[in-house]
Design an enzyme around this catalytic site. Structure first.
Site, mmCIF file in Angstrom:
data_model
loop_
_atom_site.group_PDB
_atom_site.id
_atom_site.type_symbol
_atom_site.label_atom_id
_atom_site.label_comp_id
_atom_site.label_asym_id
_atom_site.label_seq_id
_atom_site.Cartn_x
_atom_site.Cartn_y
_atom_site.Cartn_z
ATOM 1 C CG ASP A 51 50.111 39.495 42.510
ATOM 2 O OD1 ASP A 51 51.038 39.624 43.330
ATOM 3 O OD2 ASP A 51 49.431 38.456 42.406
ATOM 4 C CG ASN A 72 46.840 40.627 45.100
ATOM 5 O OD1 ASN A 72 46.001 39.751 45.236
ATOM 6 N ND2 ASN A 72 47.980 40.419 44.479
ATOM 7 C CG ASP A 119 52.073 32.742 44.837
ATOM 8 O OD1 ASP A 119 51.595 33.732 44.258
ATOM 9 O OD2 ASP A 119 52.147 32.643 46.073
ATOM 10 C CG ASP A 179 57.352 32.295 43.075
ATOM 11 O OD1 ASP A 179 58.037 31.269 42.865
ATOM 12 O OD2 ASP A 179 56.970 32.653 44.218
ATOM 13 C CG HIS A 213 54.698 36.977 44.370
ATOM 14 N ND1 HIS A 213 54.067 36.293 45.384
ATOM 15 C CD2 HIS A 213 55.613 36.119 43.836
ATOM 16 C CE1 HIS A 213 54.588 35.073 45.455
ATOM 17 N NE2 HIS A 213 55.538 34.947 44.542
ATOM 18 C CG HIS A 257 46.087 38.994 40.681
ATOM 19 N ND1 HIS A 257 47.363 38.512 40.495
ATOM 20 C CD2 HIS A 257 45.538 39.108 39.440
ATOM 21 C CE1 HIS A 257 47.575 38.348 39.187
ATOM 22 N NE2 HIS A 257 46.484 38.709 38.530
ATOM 23 C CB CYS A 258 47.632 36.180 45.883
ATOM 24 S SG CYS A 258 48.711 37.598 45.862
ATOM 25 C CD GLU A 313 46.712 39.282 34.822
ATOM 26 O OE1 GLU A 313 45.993 38.994 35.797
ATOM 27 O OE2 GLU A 313 47.668 38.571 34.430
#
Ligand code: DAV
Length: 341
Positions: free
Chosen positions: A223, A280, A99, A171, A221, A325-326, A9
């Site tokens: 994150d 995030n 996602d 997800d 999620h 991030h999303c 990441e």
């Protein structure tokens, strides 16, 4: 050079999807699912044919465009999703590419998402996926019968999650890459045990998928719960994670830093997340990390760890359900050792 290649990441981001806000609708989802995962004061917004306020969508589109331009200016190739008329087809939006698809190494893995309202989301990414596959990426379709509803199985045996195990569901945003052989993730209201088995089978024996002990009754999620900043350093959500419980897993030996408590806020409303969406973040390279412009405590913290925060207005995107991030999907990160010193 591999067209798709991301194993962590934090390595320098060379190619990424940046979402679009176009046509964003409140996803019309089963009431039990909405109540399990969404902020109580907004439950009634999640009904069929109900768009997000147009001024928020417009402002979010501008914020996403600014992000795309900033990344391009830093040498990153940026792809944007295809515009899909969600109001006609039913659906949510293409603002949150994180996602629906999980990139690991040269694979792009399609997530068999639990939410009925999000089953057509891949339409927005299909042209890009075809292009990537033609140039050598491995595109792994979910091959799960999405007509079987994980909600039909009733609550899981623990009675803790909104979905049962009737079919595999996960997800992609419930998982994070920690290296070429390591993914960490969580069970949640959208990721069940058979989903984790499905993901493990997709990734193959060379990649371990560890489930982290996370204390989050509304989990959907990971994150805004854990944010790796570089090899050996991660931010964690002090309401959801006890770092002592991570010592035995792949994060053992890591320096784990509690993220600052986010300030209360309601303008624009956070319709779909907790205020912890502040953590995030998107790490752009060994130095730079994207942070919301007004999250000054977080910027100061990153600075104290030798990183350079890049503050960007992103509150309207956050209103749609996620932050940096999303709203992105790493396609290629240059894996090489961090500079010494
Ligand atoms: O409130 O923890 C944030 C992440 C949404 N994709 C939350 C969810």
């Amino acid at each position: 050079m591999a067209v798709v290649g991301a194993c962590d990441e934090w390595s320098p981001l060379r190619e990424s999807v940046v979402g679009i806000a176009y046509g964003a609708m409140f996803p019309a989802e089963d009431r039990g699912m909405v109540e399990a995962t969404m902020p109580r004061e907004h439950w009634d917004e999640f009904r069929p044919g109900h768009p997000f306020p147009p001024w928020i969508v417009e402002a979010a589109e501008q914020e996403l465009q600014t992000l795309a331009e900033l990344l391009e200016g830093m040498g990153c190739v940026v792809h944007r999703p295809h515009r899909v008329p969600w109001s006609e087809l039913g659906g949510y939006c293409a603002a949150m590419p994180r996602d629906a698809l999980l990139v690991m190494g040269d694979r792009v893995v399609e997530a068999p998402m639990a939410w009925r309202s999000r089953r057509r989301e891949l339409l927005a990414y299909r042209p890009l996926l075809q292009q990537l596959r033609r140039s050598g990426a491995r595109w792994l379709r979910s091959e799960v019968d999405l007509r079987v509803d994980p909600l039909d199985g009733g609550p899981s045996s623990l009675g803790r999650w909104a979905i049962g195990d009737a079919r595999p569901a996960w997800d992609a945003a419930d998982f994070l890459r920690l290296g070429p052989d390591t993914v960490v993730g969580q069970l949640s209201h959208v990721t069940n045990r058979s989903g984790v088995a499905h993901l493990r089978a997709r990734l193959g024996a060379g990649v371990s998928v560890y489930l982290l002990p996370v204390r989050d009754p509304h989990a959907m999620h990971i994150d805004a719960t854990l944010c790796p900043l570089r090899e050996g350093l991660a931010l964690y959500n002090p309401e959801r994670i006890d770092p002592a419980l991570l010592a035995d897993g792949p994060l053992g030996g890591w320096e784990l830093v509690p993220a600052p408590f986010p300030d209360a806020r309601d303008d624009p409303p956070l319709y779909m997340t907790s205020p912890w969406v502040s953590m995030n973040l998107l790490v752009v390279d060994h130095q730079h990390v994207l942070v919301e412009a007004r999250d000054e405590k977080l910027q100061a913290l990153l600075d104290s760890y030798g990183m350079t925060p890049l503050p960007l207005p992103f509150r309207n995107v956050q209103a749609l359900g996620g932050s940096f991030h999303c709203a992105t999907l790493d396609l290629r990160r240059d894996r090489r050792r961090a500079p010494l010193g």
